[in-house]
Design a protein around this motif. Structure first.
Motif, PDB file in Angstrom:
ATOM      1  N   LYS A 129      33.255 -48.749  34.476  1.00  0.00           N
ATOM      2  CA  LYS A 129      32.487 -47.827  35.304  1.00  0.00           C
ATOM      3  C   LYS A 129      32.842 -47.920  36.784  1.00  0.00           C
ATOM      4  O   LYS A 129      32.540 -46.997  37.550  1.00  0.00           O
ATOM      5  N   SER A 130      33.472 -49.010  37.194  1.00  0.00           N
ATOM      6  CA  SER A 130      33.732 -49.227  38.619  1.00  0.00           C
ATOM      7  C   SER A 130      35.001 -48.489  39.052  1.00  0.00           C
ATOM      8  O   SER A 130      36.040 -49.086  39.341  1.00  0.00           O
ATOM      9  N   ARG A 131      34.897 -47.182  39.092  1.00  0.00           N
ATOM     10  CA  ARG A 131      35.987 -46.314  39.528  1.00  0.00           C
ATOM     11  C   ARG A 131      35.410 -44.944  39.844  1.00  0.00           C
ATOM     12  O   ARG A 131      34.281 -44.626  39.448  1.00  0.00           O
ATOM     13  N   SER A 132      36.159 -44.127  40.546  1.00  0.00           N
ATOM     14  CA  SER A 132      35.725 -42.767  40.839  1.00  0.00           C
ATOM     15  C   SER A 132      36.853 -41.810  40.476  1.00  0.00           C
ATOM     16  O   SER A 132      37.863 -41.717  41.191  1.00  0.00           O
ATOM     17  N   ASP A 133      36.703 -41.124  39.349  1.00  0.00           N
ATOM     18  CA  ASP A 133      37.736 -40.179  38.920  1.00  0.00           C
ATOM     19  C   ASP A 133      37.835 -38.997  39.882  1.00  0.00           C
ATOM     20  O   ASP A 133      38.921 -38.430  40.070  1.00  0.00           O
ATOM     21  N   ASN A 143      30.532 -42.534  45.775  1.00  0.00           N
ATOM     22  CA  ASN A 143      30.289 -42.930  44.390  1.00  0.00           C
ATOM     23  C   ASN A 143      29.834 -44.382  44.363  1.00  0.00           C
ATOM     24  O   ASN A 143      30.625 -45.291  44.593  1.00  0.00           O
ATOM     25  N   THR A 144      28.554 -44.592  44.101  1.00  0.00           N
ATOM     26  CA  THR A 144      28.027 -45.955  44.088  1.00  0.00           C
ATOM     27  C   THR A 144      28.519 -46.752  42.894  1.00  0.00           C
ATOM     28  O   THR A 144      28.376 -47.969  42.864  1.00  0.00           O
ATOM     29  N   PHE A 145      29.118 -46.076  41.884  1.00  0.00           N
ATOM     30  CA  PHE A 145      29.674 -46.802  40.751  1.00  0.00           C
ATOM     31  C   PHE A 145      30.788 -47.749  41.195  1.00  0.00           C
ATOM     32  O   PHE A 145      31.116 -48.693  40.488  1.00  0.00           O
ATOM     33  N   CYS A 146      31.405 -47.473  42.335  1.00  0.00           N
ATOM     34  CA  CYS A 146      32.525 -48.284  42.802  1.00  0.00           C
ATOM     35  C   CYS A 146      32.088 -49.656  43.318  1.00  0.00           C
ATOM     36  O   CYS A 146      32.931 -50.513  43.556  1.00  0.00           O
ATOM     37  N   ASP A 147      30.807 -49.860  43.543  1.00  0.00           N
ATOM     38  CA  ASP A 147      30.348 -51.183  43.975  1.00  0.00           C
ATOM     39  C   ASP A 147      30.801 -52.228  42.971  1.00  0.00           C
ATOM     40  O   ASP A 147      30.785 -51.976  41.768  1.00  0.00           O
ATOM     41  N   ASN A 164      39.653 -46.452  49.360  1.00  0.00           N
ATOM     42  CA  ASN A 164      40.141 -45.314  48.588  1.00  0.00           C
ATOM     43  C   ASN A 164      41.560 -45.611  48.104  1.00  0.00           C
ATOM     44  O   ASN A 164      42.464 -45.748  48.920  1.00  0.00           O
ATOM     45  N   PRO A 165      41.756 -45.767  46.785  1.00  0.00           N
ATOM     46  CA  PRO A 165      40.794 -45.639  45.690  1.00  0.00           C
ATOM     47  C   PRO A 165      39.890 -46.862  45.584  1.00  0.00           C
ATOM     48  O   PRO A 165      40.333 -47.986  45.795  1.00  0.00           O
TER      49      PRO A 165
END
Length: 317
Positions: A129-133, A143-147, A164-165
């Motif tokens: 989950k720790s990414r931003s497509d 995108n807080t999923f990147c935390d 970024n990324p």
């Protein structure tokens, strides 16, 4: 109350062959002879198919060598005693070592170069989950999923800058590199067209990365070479592996390697798998029409075919 006859009639299904289940049907009688024939037919198909698949797998030539535990690769990976204790190398320098591979059978071009990781859980939910497509596609949304790899903190100014990324997947980019020599001759490795074409074309935009693994204190892996959409090593890494033991394509050697050749590989051992008891291996492999070496499909076809043949004989006699 009681239903009248007219009301009951309305609830009856139409008097058709479909609603009354009177359509023509084939009702085979499963005699022992019929069952034996069907099982034999399955065996006739599966056994040759399994033999072909197994033959294709056996035709693949493969050379594999684990290198993270080689003394020349391991010794000196941690520059200080404190890093040795914590199994953490903060400067990312790693070590340089050399492997010697003996090729027993001719490997026809192209020879694929893979790195193999063991005990690496890329399929862990937190990691996946720790990414931003959206960010990888060039849209750059928050995108807080990147935390915890969304931002980096400047220790001097206290300012936060967006990565970024972002995310753990990008942050942990595999960064070992290899240089090959066959019988004393340098051999180039082609690293183009190693990623899925759909990934390279639609999922990764061509933009320059920002603040990714630039600080030694927060470095997790490698940096991107060029733009995000053109570094195919990065694109390959970002395709998540399903199992804790996996291989990822690193490049292709586009010349034959004759039988009896000695392949020397200069390894830049930078990626820290020691901290979590992971293992790294280098794999050279050819391919067949079914892909790489994998005997499972052929063995499964053969096992089912032989089982059906045995059951067919039992029903017959």
């Amino acid at each position: 109350g009681t239903l009248h006859r007219s009301e009951m009639g309305k609830q009856e299904p139409k008097n058709s062959r479909f609603t009354q289940q009177q359509l023509p049907a084939w009702r085979p009688t499963l005699t022992p002879m019929a069952v034996s024939g069907m099982l034999f037919a399955v065996a006739v198909v599966f056994i040759p198919l399994g033999a072909v698949c197994l033959g294709a797998s056996n035709s693949v030539q493969e050379v594999r060598r684990r290198y993270d535990d080689e003394p020349s690769c391991r010794d000196g990976f941690f520059p200080t005693a404190d890093e040795e204790t914590r199994k953490l190398s903060e400067d990312g320098a790693g070590t340089r070592c050399e492997l010697t591979l003996e090729v027993k059978q001719t490997m026809k071009a192209p020879v694929y170069v893979y790195y193999e990781m063991t005990n690496y859980l890329q399929n862990h939910r937190r990691f996946v989950k720790s990414r931003s497509d959206e960010q990888l596609a060039g849209k750059d949304p928050a995108n807080t999923f990147c935390d915890p790899r969304l931002e980096v903190l400047n220790a001097t100014t206290g300012e936060k800058s967006r990565v970024n990324p972002c995310g753990l997947m990008a942050w942990s980019l595999f960064n070992d590199t290899y240089a090959f020599e066959v019988d004393g001759v340098d051999v180039p490795v082609n690293s183009t067209d190693i990623a899925w074409k759909s990934d390279a074309k639609f999922k990764f935009a061509k933009y320059e990365p920002k603040n990714m693994n630039t600080a030694a204190s927060t470095r997790g892996g490698g940096t991107i070479d060029g733009s995000v959409g053109t570094d195919e090593h990065f694109i390959v890494w970002m395709r998540t592996a399903a199992l804790p033991k996996f291989r990822k394509l690193w490049g292709r050697i586009e010349r034959d390697i004759p039988a009896g050749s000695t392949v020397r590989v200069g390894v830049d051992n930078r990626y820290n798998t020691y901290k979590f008891d992971g293992r790294k291996s280098l794999v050279l492999s050819t391919s067949s029409f079914l892909g790489g070496k994998n005997a499972f499909l052929g063995a499964a076809y053969l096992a089912v075919g032989l089982l059906c043949a045995g059951c067919s004989a039992v029903f017959l006699y």
